[in-house]
Design a protein around this motif. Structure first.
Motif, PDB file in Angstrom:
ATOM      1  N   TYR A 143       0.830  -1.200   0.000  1.00 45.13           N
ATOM      2  CA  TYR A 143       0.000   0.000   0.000  1.00 45.13           C
ATOM      3  C   TYR A 143       0.860   1.244   0.000  1.00 45.13           C
ATOM      4  CZ  TYR A 143      -3.938  -2.973   1.156  1.00 45.13           C
ATOM      5  OH  TYR A 143      -4.879  -3.946   1.125  1.00 45.13           O
ATOM      6  N   ALA A 144       0.322   2.296  -0.612  1.00 45.54           N
ATOM      7  CA  ALA A 144       0.979   3.598  -0.593  1.00 45.54           C
ATOM      8  C   ALA A 144      -0.069   4.663  -0.318  1.00 45.54           C
ATOM      9  CB  ALA A 144       1.677   3.880  -1.911  1.00 45.54           C
ATOM     10  N   LYS A 145       0.181   5.472   0.697  1.00 45.50           N
ATOM     11  CA  LYS A 145      -0.682   6.605   1.002  1.00 45.50           C
ATOM     12  C   LYS A 145      -0.071   7.823   0.335  1.00 45.50           C
ATOM     13  CE  LYS A 145      -2.124   5.013   5.552  1.00 45.50           C
ATOM     14  NZ  LYS A 145      -2.127   5.335   6.995  1.00 45.50           N
ATOM     15  N   ILE A 146      -0.871   8.483  -0.493  1.00 50.09           N
ATOM     16  CA  ILE A 146      -0.375   9.633  -1.230  1.00 50.09           C
ATOM     17  C   ILE A 146      -1.136  10.863  -0.746  1.00 50.09           C
ATOM     18  CG2 ILE A 146      -0.121  10.657  -3.507  1.00 50.09           C
ATOM     19  CD1 ILE A 146      -0.388   7.320  -4.064  1.00 50.09           C
ATOM     20  N   TYR A 147      -0.411  11.835  -0.225  1.00 46.06           N
ATOM     21  CA  TYR A 147      -1.008  13.054   0.286  1.00 46.06           C
ATOM     22  C   TYR A 147      -0.902  14.139  -0.775  1.00 46.06           C
ATOM     23  CZ  TYR A 147      -1.106  10.697   4.730  1.00 46.06           C
ATOM     24  OH  TYR A 147      -1.367   9.794   5.729  1.00 46.06           O
ATOM     25  N   VAL A 148      -2.074  14.694  -1.134  1.00 39.76           N
ATOM     26  CA  VAL A 148      -2.183  15.634  -2.238  1.00 39.76           C
ATOM     27  C   VAL A 148      -2.692  16.967  -1.715  1.00 39.76           C
ATOM     28  CG1 VAL A 148      -3.308  16.051  -4.466  1.00 39.76           C
ATOM     29  CG2 VAL A 148      -2.741  13.731  -3.786  1.00 39.76           C
ATOM     30  N   SER A 149      -2.102  18.037  -2.195  1.00 38.51           N
ATOM     31  CA  SER A 149      -2.583  19.380  -1.900  1.00 38.51           C
ATOM     32  C   SER A 149      -3.121  19.971  -3.192  1.00 38.51           C
ATOM     33  CB  SER A 149      -1.458  20.245  -1.362  1.00 38.51           C
ATOM     34  OG  SER A 149      -1.905  21.570  -1.210  1.00 38.51           O
ATOM     35  N   ASN A 198      -8.733   8.807  -6.505  1.00 38.86           N
ATOM     36  CA  ASN A 198      -8.927   7.454  -5.981  1.00 38.86           C
ATOM     37  C   ASN A 198      -9.621   6.557  -7.001  1.00 38.86           C
ATOM     38  OD1 ASN A 198      -7.700   7.421  -3.415  1.00 38.86           O
ATOM     39  ND2 ASN A 198      -9.377   8.615  -2.579  1.00 38.86           N
ATOM     40  N   HIS A 199     -10.522   7.140  -7.775  1.00 42.86           N
ATOM     41  CA  HIS A 199     -11.192   6.352  -8.820  1.00 42.86           C
ATOM     42  C   HIS A 199     -10.209   5.974  -9.931  1.00 42.86           C
ATOM     43  CE1 HIS A 199     -14.535   4.845 -11.146  1.00 42.86           C
ATOM     44  NE2 HIS A 199     -14.141   5.575 -12.176  1.00 42.86           N
ATOM     45  N   ALA A 200      -9.275   6.865 -10.233  1.00 41.89           N
ATOM     46  CA  ALA A 200      -8.291   6.613 -11.291  1.00 41.89           C
ATOM     47  C   ALA A 200      -7.038   5.923 -10.763  1.00 41.89           C
ATOM     48  CB  ALA A 200      -7.909   7.930 -11.956  1.00 41.89           C
ATOM     49  N   SER A 201      -7.046   5.480  -9.516  1.00 41.07           N
ATOM     50  CA  SER A 201      -5.830   4.914  -8.922  1.00 41.07           C
ATOM     51  C   SER A 201      -5.380   3.633  -9.617  1.00 41.07           C
ATOM     52  CB  SER A 201      -6.027   4.667  -7.431  1.00 41.07           C
ATOM     53  OG  SER A 201      -6.987   3.667  -7.213  1.00 41.07           O
ATOM     54  N   SER A 202      -6.313   2.832 -10.132  1.00 42.96           N
ATOM     55  CA  SER A 202      -5.895   1.606 -10.827  1.00 42.96           C
ATOM     56  C   SER A 202      -5.184   1.946 -12.140  1.00 42.96           C
ATOM     57  CB  SER A 202      -7.088   0.691 -11.067  1.00 42.96           C
ATOM     58  OG  SER A 202      -8.050   1.347 -11.859  1.00 42.96           O
ATOM     59  N   TYR A 203      -5.661   2.972 -12.848  1.00 40.42           N
ATOM     60  CA  TYR A 203      -4.997   3.403 -14.083  1.00 40.42           C
ATOM     61  C   TYR A 203      -3.628   4.006 -13.769  1.00 40.42           C
ATOM     62  CZ  TYR A 203      -4.118   5.979 -18.384  1.00 40.42           C
ATOM     63  OH  TYR A 203      -3.549   6.487 -19.521  1.00 40.42           O
ATOM     64  N   ILE A 204      -3.566   4.808 -12.711  1.00 39.51           N
ATOM     65  CA  ILE A 204      -2.289   5.403 -12.299  1.00 39.51           C
ATOM     66  C   ILE A 204      -1.326   4.300 -11.889  1.00 39.51           C
ATOM     67  CG2 ILE A 204      -1.190   6.906 -10.599  1.00 39.51           C
ATOM     68  CD1 ILE A 204      -3.804   8.549 -10.590  1.00 39.51           C
ATOM     69  N   ARG A 205      -1.833   3.291 -11.203  1.00 37.67           N
ATOM     70  CA  ARG A 205      -0.994   2.167 -10.783  1.00 37.67           C
ATOM     71  C   ARG A 205      -0.470   1.397 -12.002  1.00 37.67           C
ATOM     72  NH1 ARG A 205      -2.732  -3.348  -8.121  1.00 37.67           N
ATOM     73  NH2 ARG A 205      -0.720  -3.975  -7.282  1.00 37.67           N
ATOM     74  N   PHE A 206      -1.323   1.227 -13.020  1.00 38.32           N
ATOM     75  CA  PHE A 206      -0.908   0.557 -14.251  1.00 38.32           C
ATOM     76  C   PHE A 206       0.234   1.317 -14.918  1.00 38.32           C
ATOM     77  CE2 PHE A 206      -1.463   0.489 -18.904  1.00 38.32           C
ATOM     78  CZ  PHE A 206      -1.117  -0.829 -19.153  1.00 38.32           C
ATOM     79  N   LEU A 207       0.086   2.655 -15.043  1.00 36.00           N
ATOM     80  CA  LEU A 207       1.144   3.465 -15.649  1.00 36.00           C
ATOM     81  C   LEU A 207       2.402   3.490 -14.792  1.00 36.00           C
ATOM     82  CD1 LEU A 207      -0.952   6.468 -16.978  1.00 36.00           C
ATOM     83  CD2 LEU A 207       0.021   4.591 -18.302  1.00 36.00           C
ATOM     84  N   ARG A 257       8.896  -5.307  -8.398  1.00 32.44           N
ATOM     85  CA  ARG A 257       8.154  -6.556  -8.488  1.00 32.44           C
ATOM     86  C   ARG A 257       6.717  -6.352  -8.025  1.00 32.44           C
ATOM     87  NH1 ARG A 257       8.862 -11.896  -5.046  1.00 32.44           N
ATOM     88  NH2 ARG A 257       8.236 -10.367  -3.542  1.00 32.44           N
ATOM     89  N   ILE A 258       6.539  -5.550  -6.982  1.00 30.16           N
ATOM     90  CA  ILE A 258       5.221  -5.275  -6.436  1.00 30.16           C
ATOM     91  C   ILE A 258       4.953  -3.782  -6.588  1.00 30.16           C
ATOM     92  CG2 ILE A 258       3.802  -5.269  -4.365  1.00 30.16           C
ATOM     93  CD1 ILE A 258       5.528  -7.575  -3.327  1.00 30.16           C
ATOM     94  N   ILE A 259       3.857  -3.451  -7.262  1.00 30.40           N
ATOM     95  CA  ILE A 259       3.425  -2.069  -7.362  1.00 30.40           C
ATOM     96  C   ILE A 259       2.334  -1.876  -6.310  1.00 30.40           C
ATOM     97  CG2 ILE A 259       2.426  -0.291  -8.841  1.00 30.40           C
ATOM     98  CD1 ILE A 259       5.194  -1.184  -9.708  1.00 30.40           C
ATOM     99  N   PRO A 260       2.497  -0.934  -5.396  1.00 27.38           N
ATOM    100  CA  PRO A 260       1.542  -0.812  -4.287  1.00 27.38           C
ATOM    101  C   PRO A 260       0.169  -0.309  -4.725  1.00 27.38           C
ATOM    102  CG  PRO A 260       3.200   0.908  -4.167  1.00 27.38           C
ATOM    103  CD  PRO A 260       3.595   0.009  -5.281  1.00 27.38           C
ATOM    104  N   GLN A 261      -0.846  -0.679  -3.948  1.00 31.16           N
ATOM    105  CA  GLN A 261      -2.179  -0.106  -4.113  1.00 31.16           C
ATOM    106  C   GLN A 261      -2.096   1.359  -3.694  1.00 31.16           C
ATOM    107  OE1 GLN A 261      -5.057  -1.586  -5.163  1.00 31.16           O
ATOM    108  NE2 GLN A 261      -3.988  -3.512  -5.542  1.00 31.16           N
ATOM    109  N   LEU A 262      -2.723   2.247  -4.457  1.00 32.05           N
ATOM    110  CA  LEU A 262      -2.610   3.674  -4.215  1.00 32.05           C
ATOM    111  C   LEU A 262      -3.884   4.205  -3.566  1.00 32.05           C
ATOM    112  CD1 LEU A 262      -1.140   4.671  -7.689  1.00 32.05           C
ATOM    113  CD2 LEU A 262       0.110   4.087  -5.617  1.00 32.05           C
TER     114      LEU A 262
END
Length: 116
Positions: A49-55, A72-81, A89-94
């Protein structure tokens, strides 16, 4: 122990850099503020997991919440990119969070100035 902490810091910095680039270049949602700033990325020890803090620069709380929901809705697409650009080896859930520490810091600073 210190090597693991150093590695997590390097990974979180790389994720921060790549997500900033991805949001600027690949997320073309007009509801999303293009001037969003990634302030911090906290990666779990097992990189799951990765917690991303955005301003965001939006003043209205509803617009800020909608920007975070869009991310958060686009997190799977962002994770893919992110997986294409990072050699992990492991890309964290965002998970994206709103960070208002800058606003709170300004409030505290103004309070301290009035005390003088």
């Amino acid at each position: 122990m210190y090597k693991n902490i150093y590695r997590l810091n390097r990974i979180s910095q790389e994720i921060k850099k790549e997500i900033s680039y991805i949001i600027q270049k690949f997320i073309n949602d007009p509801r999303l503020n293009q001037f969003s700033t990634i302030l911090d990325v906290i990666v779990s020890k097992d990189l799951s997991y990765a917690k991303i803090y955005v301003s965001t620069n939006k003043i209205n709380d509803n617009l800020k919440k909608s920007s975070i929901e869009i991310l958060n809705h686009a997190s799977s697409y962002i994770r893919f990119l992110l997986g294409k650009n990072l050699k992990l080896r492991i890309i964290p859930q965002l998970v994206f969070f709103d960070d208002n520490s800058y606003i709170e810091g300004n409030k505290i600073s103004n309070l301290l100035k009035t005390l003088k």
